[in-house]
Design a protein around this motif. Structure first.
Motif, mmCIF file in Angstrom:
data_model
loop_
_atom_site.group_PDB
_atom_site.id
_atom_site.type_symbol
_atom_site.label_atom_id
_atom_site.label_comp_id
_atom_site.label_asym_id
_atom_site.label_seq_id
_atom_site.Cartn_x
_atom_site.Cartn_y
_atom_site.Cartn_z
ATOM 1 N N CYS A 30 -16.196 20.066 97.763
ATOM 2 C CA CYS A 30 -14.945 20.142 96.997
ATOM 3 C C CYS A 30 -14.473 18.752 96.567
ATOM 4 O O CYS A 30 -14.417 17.833 97.371
ATOM 5 N N CYS A 33 -10.414 19.614 92.277
ATOM 6 C CA CYS A 33 -10.053 19.731 90.854
ATOM 7 C C CYS A 33 -8.929 20.730 90.621
ATOM 8 O O CYS A 33 -8.214 20.657 89.616
ATOM 9 N N CYS A 36 -9.779 26.421 91.493
ATOM 10 C CA CYS A 36 -9.614 27.602 92.356
ATOM 11 C C CYS A 36 -8.157 28.059 92.375
ATOM 12 O O CYS A 36 -7.864 29.247 92.214
ATOM 13 N N CYS A 85 -15.542 27.797 90.524
ATOM 14 C CA CYS A 85 -15.575 26.442 91.090
ATOM 15 C C CYS A 85 -16.731 25.629 90.488
ATOM 16 O O CYS A 85 -17.891 26.026 90.575
#
Ligand code: SF4
Ligand code: SF4
Length: 173
Positions: A30, A33, A36, A85
Motif C-alpha cells: 500500500c 493513494c 480504496c 487498488c
C-alpha cells in the motif's frame, strides 16, 4: 541484555504478524493513494470506516488501535476496493486477516458473537419465532424445519475456532 534482545526478536512487528497471515500478505504494498476509500460504499455512509486509514495504522504498527476498533467489522466484503487498488493490495482479505487476529484476542463485537452462537446452536442467524411461524401459516407457507447443525458443529469444534469463540463468549458475559 541478552534477555531483552531475545524478547525483541520474539515479538514480531505488526506488519510482519499480518503479512504472515492468510489474506494479509499484501499489506506492505500500500502506498496510501486512497483509491480504496473513495471506492468503498461503507466509507461513503460513515466516517467510522476508512480502509486506507486502517491500513495506515497497521503499517505504523498501531496494533491495538487496529484490532480493538470496531471499524474492521464494518467492511461488507464487496471487494470494490480490491478490484481498484493500483498496487494489488487485497484489502478485503486484509480485513479478514485483521478480524482473525482480533478474534484470537477476544476483540469481537457482541453482535457477531451472538450471530456465531445462533448459527452454532440453531443453524440460523435469525431465530424463527412463534410470530414468524404463525405468519408463515397465515400466508400458506410450510413450517420451517430444523436445520442440521451436525456439519456446522464439526467446523466449530476445530481446535482453534472452538477455543477462540468460547473465550470471546466468556469475556463478553
Ligand atoms: S487503493 Fe491500495 S494502494 Fe491505495 S490506499 Fe488503498 S490499499 Fe493503499
Ligand atoms: S470490501 Fe470492504 S473496504 Fe473494500 S470497498 Fe467493500 S466495504 Fe469497503
Amino acid at each position: 541484555m541478552e534477555g531483552k534482545s531475545r524478547t525483541r526478536l520474539e515479538t514480531p512487528r505488526f506488519y510482519e504478524e499480518v503479512t504472515r497471515r492468510l489474506g494479509g500478505e499484501t499489506l506492505t504494498l500500500c502506498y496510501q493513494c486512497g483509491t480504496c476509500a473513495s471506492s468503498c460504499p461503507v466509507a461513503k455512509i460513515t466516517k467510522r470506516f476508512n480502509p486506507r486509514t486502517i491500513i495506515k495504522n497497521a503499517l505504523l504498527g498501531n496494533r491495538e488501535e487496529v484490532l480493538t476498533d470496531e471499524a474492521i467489522w464494518l467492511c461488507c466484503s464487496c471487494f470494490n476496493c480490491q478490484e481498484r487498488c493500483p498496487q494489488g493490495v487485497e484489502i478485503a482479505d486484509l480485513i479478514f486477516a485483521f478480524r482473525n487476529i482480533a478474534l484470537t484476542e477476544g476483540y469481537v463485537p457482541k453482535a457477531f458473537v451472538d450471530m456465531a452462537s445462533a448459527i452454532r446452536h440453531d443453524g440460523r442467524v435469525v431465530p424463527i419465532t412463534k410470530f414468524v411461524m404463525q405468519r408463515r401459516e397465515k400466508i400458506g407457507l410450510p413450517p420451517v424445519t430444523d436445520t442440521g447443525v451436525y456439519a456446522l458443529n464439526k467446523i466449530f469444534s476445530l481446535p482453534s475456532f472452538d477455543k477462540d469463540e468460547v473465550r470471546v463468549e466468556e469475556e463478553q458475559q
